[in-house]
Design a protein around this motif. Structure first.
Motif, PDB file in Angstrom:
ATOM      1  N   GLY A  87      87.355  21.888-100.185  1.00 20.23           N
ATOM      2  CA  GLY A  87      88.270  22.830 -99.380  1.00 20.23           C
ATOM      3  C   GLY A  87      89.102  22.233 -98.577  1.00 20.23           C
ATOM      4  N   GLY A  88      90.026  23.044 -98.082  1.00 21.11           N
ATOM      5  CA  GLY A  88      90.997  22.144 -97.436  1.00 21.11           C
ATOM      6  C   GLY A  88      90.606  21.343 -95.662  1.00 21.11           C
ATOM      7  N   ARG A 143      86.419  28.136 -98.590  1.00 15.86           N
ATOM      8  CA  ARG A 143      87.398  29.092 -97.891  1.00 15.86           C
ATOM      9  C   ARG A 143      87.662  30.048 -97.290  1.00 15.86           C
ATOM     10  N   GLY A 168      95.947  25.961-103.942  1.00 16.33           N
ATOM     11  CA  GLY A 168      96.798  27.120-103.729  1.00 16.33           C
ATOM     12  C   GLY A 168      98.464  27.852-104.596  1.00 16.33           C
ATOM     13  N   MET A 191      84.572  26.029-103.825  1.00 16.41           N
ATOM     14  CA  MET A 191      85.283  25.934-102.886  1.00 16.41           C
ATOM     15  C   MET A 191      84.802  27.228-101.747  1.00 16.41           C
ATOM     16  N   ALA A 244      87.764  23.641 -93.246  1.00 13.03           N
ATOM     17  CA  ALA A 244      87.666  25.180 -93.735  1.00 13.03           C
ATOM     18  C   ALA A 244      85.675  24.853 -93.566  1.00 13.03           C
TER      19      ALA A 244
END
Ligand SMILES: Nc1ncnc2c1ncn2[C@@H]1O[C@H](COP(=O)(O)OP(=O)(O)OP(=O)(O)O)[C@@H](O)[C@H]1O
Ligand SMILES: [Mg+2]
Length: 241
Positions: free
Chosen positions: A38-39, A209, A237, A207, A42
């Protein structure tokens, strides 16, 4: 299939007045490598801190081997070897002394042969074993910390970006070591930004988010395991999903 060793249900957790985890569901089973991606920001490291009982959930539940981390932190932490995001070693101690010292803090000792084996497994070159960690490169610190996590021989490994700082050969070797842990029945939860590494070694990829797991992929049998293009698109994305 084994029961989940780590089971997180509908977890909500605020930090700095903001909902960081917001309905997180996640399971990790014995003999499974589960990669959490994840970013930045996150909530991946926050998830690990909650599993360890360092942060208390606002609502929802976490079970680790049937124990609750906030009510039974000692039982939970005994079962877990944790590789933190920022590895901290005692700078004036050697790699070998760091291992002995951290093991003794966990109430454990290991035969010298086992320590040698762990340091060899992470490919920390032998000249460094008795050198002060103050002079170590980032990768050498990371290798020392990975050796320690392996030496703990816990049923659960929590790894926060374990391959950061490792060169490609060392990363490849690390993925092989993780596979061996899985084969021993260890439950591994690994936070990583290395999509390729995750696809090589993970059995499941989640993932994160918006404080929850929005996508999950399971490895397929056979050499390809995960289709990389859809994974890459989802994480960057670029995909309409
Ligand atoms: N000590 C703290 N106090 C308050 N908020 C924090 C604290 N640590 C992290 N946060 C916030 O929690 C959120 C999630 O942080 P976390 O460290 O879990 O992210 P992450 O997914 O591990 O990111 P990264 O990939 O950058 O390591 C971020 O918005 C961050 O600002
Ligand atoms: Mg993090």
């Amino acid at each position: 299939m084994h029961e989940p060793v780590i089971a997180i249900r509908s977890l909500k957790l605020d930090r700095g007045g903001r909902a960081v985890l917001d309905g997180l569901d996640l399971e990790v089973r014995a003999g499974e490598v589960h990669a959490l991606l994840g970013g930045n920001g996150a909530g991946k490291s926050t998830t690990l801190a909650a599993i360890l009982g360092f942060l208390k959930p606002g609502s929802g539940s976490i079970h680790v081997g049937g124990h609750c981390p906030s009510r039974e932190p000692d039982e939970v932490r005994r079962a877990i070897a944790f590789l933190p995001e920022n590895v901290a070693l005692y700078e004036h101690l050697s790699a070998w002394e760091n291992l002995s010292y951290f093991l003794s803090l966990a109430g454990e000792t290991r035969e010298p042969a086992a320590m040698e084996q762990a340091l060899n497994a992470v490919q920390l070159h032998a000249q460094a074993w008795n050198t002060r960690a103050g002079g170590f490169s980032k990768g050498m610190r990371q290798k020392t910390a990975i050796a320690l996590a392996l030496l703990r021989r816990t049923p659960i490994l929590l790894l926060d970006e374990p391959t950061t700082g490792l060169d490609p050969a060392a990363t490849h070797e690390f993925n092989r070591l993780l596979g061996a842990q899985r084969d021993r029945g260890v439950a591994v939860l690994m936070v990583t930004h290395d999509l390729l590494g995750a696809a090589q070694v993970a059995d499941r990829i989640s993932m994160l988010r918006g404080g929850r797991v929005v996508r999950e992929w399971t490895a397929s049998p056979g050499p390809e395991r995960f289709a990389l293009a859809p994974l890459y698109q989802a994480f960057t994305g670029e995909s309409a999903q």
